[in-house]
Design an enzyme around this catalytic site. Structure first.
Site, short mmCIF file in Angstrom:
data_model
loop_
_atom_site.label_atom_id
_atom_site.label_comp_id
_atom_site.label_asym_id
_atom_site.label_seq_id
_atom_site.Cartn_x
_atom_site.Cartn_y
_atom_site.Cartn_z
N HIS A 156 4.71 4.27 -5.35
CA HIS A 156 5.46 3.05 -5.67
C HIS A 156 4.67 2.15 -6.61
CE1 HIS A 156 7.49 4.45 -1.97
NE2 HIS A 156 8.56 3.87 -2.49
N GLU A 195 0.46 6.09 0.56
CA GLU A 195 0.95 4.90 -0.15
C GLU A 195 2.28 4.50 0.48
OE1 GLU A 195 3.68 4.57 -2.68
OE2 GLU A 195 4.48 6.46 -1.95
N SER A 222 8.59 8.72 -2.25
CA SER A 222 9.16 7.80 -1.28
C SER A 222 9.84 8.59 -0.16
CB SER A 222 10.12 6.82 -1.97
OG SER A 222 10.42 5.72 -1.13
#
Length: 314
Positions: A284, A213, A112
């Site tokens: 995620h 992603e 992330s």
């Protein structure tokens, strides 16, 4: 590329929070999980800090940077696990200098917002780092596939041989563009990759297998990020693409909306003509696989497989 030394029983793992604030209960659950594996955990001095005015940050920029600097320079810290993502690493960019990474390579894990840290490390060094669950994510792995994700995580950090074919089910993966190609892994969270454009840590995807992603983004914003990378000429230089998903994107769209994520991949990635798969379980995801950035891998888009060809640790 220089793989870091593998983890061995008794090694010290430092946990830092360079991005968002960390729930204390989750942090100490993660600490216990790691210690049960046979490691010693050292918490950063400011890992539970809160920014005095901006509650989306784990402490001030100075506090968050201090913990990162400390653990990078301490020779008794064998690995750095980031506690969570959120937002904040990009605020540290002015403080990230080549001298910060003068020490021998060590394991750095996270995903992330930690994409921004991976980009900085790859800019200054030839270290291999790991796009993996954050420390607090490890305790949230759930269901039958959680054991697969945990085994992948620890095997990648502990065993000094090529991982081989990653344990992803072909039934959940789509081939967007066929073909097979080899190259080092790069990439991560799409929004962070796009936001790094124009900085000295702008992604370099020349000859790379690019990971893409994200989470909680509507389709139009995914379009914006991809278009930014295309307009910068960055995606065109990739050798291939491993696309995960954008977890939670559907909540932004009406049931009968024409906006569909897969259609966007077709619109913007298919014309590049590079081997591409969609739906690979990383980032995620409830039970994400760990991917070693900088390690050479083979993408077989027709077989829907990703194979790690080199050791990620030594």
């Amino acid at each position: 590329m220089r793989p870091p030394p593998r983890l061995r029983a008794g090694d010290q793992i430092g946990i830092i929070a360079p991005s968002g604030p960390v729930p204390s209960e989750e942090l100490f659950q993660a600490k216990s999980l790691i210690e049960r594996r046979g490691y010693k955990v050292v918490l950063g001095d400011h890992v539970l800090a809160q920014h005095p005015t901006n509650n989306y940050l784990a402490g001030t920029d100075e506090e968050r940077f201090s913990d990162l600097q400390n653990f990078l320079q301490r020779l008794d810290i064998n690995a750095i696990f980031c506690a969570r993502g959120g937002y904040g690493v990009q605020r540290l960019y002015p403080k990230l200098t080549p001298q910060l990474f003068d020490a021998p390579p060590k394991i750095v894990t996270g995903y992330s917002d930690i994409t921004a840290l991976h980009l900085a490390i790859s800019h200054y060094t030839d270290w291999i780092t790991f796009y993996s669950p954050n420390a607090t994510s490890l305790v949230r792995l759930d269901g039958v596939k959680s054991e697969v994700a945990l085994n992948c995580f620890w095997k990648m950090l502990e065993e000094p041989q090529p991982f081989g074919i990653l344990p992803a089910s072909p039934q959940t993966i789509e081939t967007l563009v066929g073909g097979a190609v080899e190259g080092p892994l790069a990439g991560g969270c799409l929004s962070l990759l796009a936001h790094a454009c124009g900085s000295r840590f702008q992604p370099d995807f020349r000859g790379k297998l690019v990971l893409i992603e994200d989470v909680n983004e509507p389709v139009y914003r995914v379009d914006r990020y991809l278009t930014q990378l295309l307009n910068a000429g960055i995606l065109q230089e990739a050798a291939g693409f491993i696309v995960g998903t954008v977890t939670g994107w559907r909540k932004h769209e009406q049931e009968d909306s024409l906006n569909q994520l897969y259609s966007l991949w077709e619109d913007l990635l298919l014309p590049l003509g590079k081997p591409t798969i969609v739906g690979f379980p990383f980032g995620h995801e409830p039970n994400p696989l760990t991917l070693p950035l900088g390690v050479r891998a083979q993408l077989d888009a027709d077989a829907k497989t990703l194979t790690i060809l080199e050791p990620a640790v030594v």
